[in-house]
Scaffold this motif. Structure first.
Motif, PDB file in Angstrom:
ATOM      1  N   VAL A  58       2.808  -2.114  -8.851  1.00 41.54           N
ATOM      2  CA  VAL A  58       0.773  -1.288  -8.460  1.00 41.54           C
ATOM      3  C   VAL A  58       0.784   0.553  -9.385  1.00 41.54           C
ATOM      4  O   VAL A  58       2.367   0.215  -9.719  1.00 41.54           O
ATOM      5  CB  VAL A  58       0.643  -0.833  -6.888  1.00 41.54           C
ATOM      6  CG1 VAL A  58       0.788  -1.992  -6.247  1.00 41.54           C
ATOM      7  CG2 VAL A  58       1.898  -0.049  -5.860  1.00 41.54           C
TER       8      VAL A  58
ATOM      9  N   ALA B 206      -6.074   3.504 -11.997  1.00 41.85           N
ATOM     10  CA  ALA B 206      -5.874   4.830 -10.362  1.00 41.85           C
ATOM     11  C   ALA B 206      -5.910   6.029 -10.964  1.00 41.85           C
ATOM     12  O   ALA B 206      -6.396   6.937  -9.804  1.00 41.85           O
ATOM     13  CB  ALA B 206      -4.507   4.682 -10.430  1.00 41.85           C
TER      14      ALA B 206
ATOM     15  N   THR C 221      -4.038   3.295  -4.446  1.00 40.71           N
ATOM     16  CA  THR C 221      -3.732   1.995  -4.882  1.00 40.71           C
ATOM     17  C   THR C 221      -3.869   0.712  -5.629  1.00 40.71           C
ATOM     18  O   THR C 221      -4.800   0.402  -4.896  1.00 40.71           O
ATOM     19  CB  THR C 221      -2.750   0.890  -3.213  1.00 40.71           C
ATOM     20  OG1 THR C 221      -1.885   2.345  -2.641  1.00 40.71           O
ATOM     21  CG2 THR C 221      -1.678   0.878  -3.883  1.00 40.71           C
ATOM     22  N   VAL C 222      -3.404   0.577  -6.652  1.00 38.06           N
ATOM     23  CA  VAL C 222      -4.445  -0.020  -7.464  1.00 38.06           C
ATOM     24  C   VAL C 222      -3.000  -1.265  -8.089  1.00 38.06           C
ATOM     25  O   VAL C 222      -2.178  -0.896  -8.543  1.00 38.06           O
ATOM     26  CB  VAL C 222      -4.803   0.659  -8.914  1.00 38.06           C
ATOM     27  CG1 VAL C 222      -5.619  -0.728  -9.473  1.00 38.06           C
ATOM     28  CG2 VAL C 222      -5.915   1.306  -8.536  1.00 38.06           C
TER      29      VAL C 222
ATOM     30  N   SER D 103      -8.090   3.015  -0.379  1.00 36.68           N
ATOM     31  CA  SER D 103      -7.916   4.719  -0.429  1.00 36.68           C
ATOM     32  C   SER D 103      -6.760   4.089   1.135  1.00 36.68           C
ATOM     33  O   SER D 103      -7.569   3.908   2.453  1.00 36.68           O
ATOM     34  CB  SER D 103      -8.931   5.603  -0.698  1.00 36.68           C
ATOM     35  OG  SER D 103      -9.454   4.885  -1.984  1.00 36.68           O
TER      36      SER D 103
ATOM     37  N   TRP E 188       0.858  -0.673  -0.369  1.00 38.66           N
ATOM     38  CA  TRP E 188      -0.418  -0.213   0.106  1.00 38.66           C
ATOM     39  C   TRP E 188       0.873   1.310   0.149  1.00 38.66           C
ATOM     40  O   TRP E 188       1.810   1.261   0.632  1.00 38.66           O
ATOM     41  CB  TRP E 188      -0.603  -0.007   0.972  1.00 38.66           C
ATOM     42  CG  TRP E 188      -1.375  -1.015   1.235  1.00 38.66           C
ATOM     43  CD1 TRP E 188      -2.108  -1.950   2.003  1.00 38.66           C
ATOM     44  CD2 TRP E 188      -3.321  -0.903   0.134  1.00 38.66           C
ATOM     45  NE1 TRP E 188      -2.994  -2.954   2.194  1.00 38.66           N
ATOM     46  CE2 TRP E 188      -3.729  -2.359   0.694  1.00 38.66           C
ATOM     47  CE3 TRP E 188      -3.758  -0.364  -0.636  1.00 38.66           C
ATOM     48  CZ2 TRP E 188      -5.131  -2.798   0.218  1.00 38.66           C
ATOM     49  CZ3 TRP E 188      -4.516  -0.568  -0.841  1.00 38.66           C
ATOM     50  CH2 TRP E 188      -5.449  -2.533  -0.430  1.00 38.66           C
TER      51      TRP E 188
ATOM     52  N   THR F  11      -5.736  -4.242 -15.018  1.00 39.73           N
ATOM     53  CA  THR F  11      -5.723  -2.527 -14.420  1.00 39.73           C
ATOM     54  C   THR F  11      -4.410  -1.881 -14.855  1.00 39.73           C
ATOM     55  O   THR F  11      -3.799  -2.656 -15.300  1.00 39.73           O
ATOM     56  CB  THR F  11      -5.323  -2.628 -12.823  1.00 39.73           C
ATOM     57  OG1 THR F  11      -4.067  -3.659 -12.820  1.00 39.73           O
ATOM     58  CG2 THR F  11      -6.596  -3.309 -12.188  1.00 39.73           C
TER      59      THR F  11
ATOM     60  N   GLU G  27      -7.901  -5.158  -4.819  1.00 39.68           N
ATOM     61  CA  GLU G  27      -7.335  -5.260  -6.068  1.00 39.68           C
ATOM     62  C   GLU G  27      -7.028  -3.782  -5.907  1.00 39.68           C
ATOM     63  O   GLU G  27      -6.234  -2.879  -6.868  1.00 39.68           O
ATOM     64  CB  GLU G  27      -8.358  -4.819  -7.552  1.00 39.68           C
ATOM     65  CG  GLU G  27      -8.657  -5.792  -8.008  1.00 39.68           C
ATOM     66  CD  GLU G  27      -9.316  -6.128  -8.670  1.00 39.68           C
ATOM     67  OE1 GLU G  27      -9.716  -5.105  -9.396  1.00 39.68           O
ATOM     68  OE2 GLU G  27      -8.607  -7.214 -10.206  1.00 39.68           O
ATOM     69  N   HIS G  28      -8.085  -2.707  -4.919  1.00 41.49           N
ATOM     70  CA  HIS G  28      -7.816  -1.676  -4.542  1.00 41.49           C
ATOM     71  C   HIS G  28      -8.255  -1.426  -3.563  1.00 41.49           C
ATOM     72  O   HIS G  28      -8.904  -1.658  -2.804  1.00 41.49           O
ATOM     73  CB  HIS G  28      -7.737  -0.865  -5.717  1.00 41.49           C
ATOM     74  CG  HIS G  28      -9.468  -0.478  -5.871  1.00 41.49           C
ATOM     75  ND1 HIS G  28     -10.085   0.464  -4.819  1.00 41.49           N
ATOM     76  CD2 HIS G  28     -10.076  -1.176  -6.959  1.00 41.49           C
ATOM     77  CE1 HIS G  28     -11.837   0.296  -5.826  1.00 41.49           C
ATOM     78  NE2 HIS G  28     -11.425  -0.400  -6.347  1.00 41.49           N
TER      79      HIS G  28
END
Length: 223
Positions: free
Chosen positions: A197, A119, A95-96, A65, A37, A114, A62-63
């Motif tokens: 990422v 993002a 973060t993706v 915040s 992250w 992705t 997957e992602h």
């Protein structure tokens, strides 16, 4: 009276317990991610908090915040140049996971790849969810939000377009190019890291030009 006093005393304790349990679930969701992250680097000394994670159809994280600074509230209407601009200062880092097109865990479908655009879109939508332009009536906000979400997607799909500029910011101490744009509601940026990422961010009241990003060493400290 004694019974009432105990009930009153127990109510805050119960609420604290619920908040603690919710925070624990949030941390556990972040800990399930197989990727690092990202948040603002140590130059930012303000408050930090975990927000939410997003999962794929198979349940894989997957992602997610991480918020920095003030907690934005859609109820506090933002008007460009207004007092709210000075009062509400925040940046949210998204973060993706960088994933290619792949089969779902059950083998019944395909999970979308992705990219930096992912993002950028998540960051753009994030900014919209904490925005309520003063000229939009309460009953019309859903329509406005739907329209602006479609616009955010179109912009994220055209990172080389005229709406975006290039901004170089440090990521783990390494100068890294980001796609950057501003609007009357705040700013959005997106780029990639060397850690597998993509990183997006959005904010208001805090300048993006002085920010830096770094991998979070211990996500549990943010709970």
């Amino acid at each position: 009276m004694e019974t009432t006093s105990r009930a009153v005393a127990q109510a805050p304790a119960a609420e604290d317990g619920q908040r603690a349990a919710s925070a624990r679930r949030t941390v556990d969701d972040f800990l399930r991610a197989p990727f690092p992250w990202y948040g603002l680097d140590e130059a930012f000394t303000g408050p930090r908090r975990l927000m939410q994670v997003g999962t794929a159809a198979d349940g894989a994280v997957e992602h997610g915040s991480i918020g920095h600074g003030d907690e934005p509230s859609v109820r506090n209407e933002h008007m460009a140049g207004g007092d709210q601009d000075a009062k509400e200062k925040f940046a949210v880092v998204v973060t993706v996971a960088a994933n290619p097109v792949r089969r779902s865990a059950d083998g019944t479908g395909v999970l979308e790849a992705t990219s930096v655009s992912s993002a950028a879109w998540l960051a753009g939508v994030g900014l919209l969810t904490c925005t309520w332009p003063g000229q939009v009536d309460h009953t019309l906000r859903d329509d406005w939000l739907e329209q602006q979400t479609e616009t955010a997607w179109a912009l994220a799909d055209d990172l080389e377009g005229p709406e975006w500029s290039t901004l170089t910011l440090p990521v783990d101490g390494v100068p890294t190019p980001f796609h950057y744009r501003e609007s009357e509601f705040g700013w959005v940026l997106a780029g990639s890291t060397g850690a597998g990422v993509h990183v997006g961010a959005y904010g208001r009241g805090m300048s993006a030009y002085g920010l830096g990003f770094a991998a979070v060493k211990d996500i549990t400290l943010y709970a």
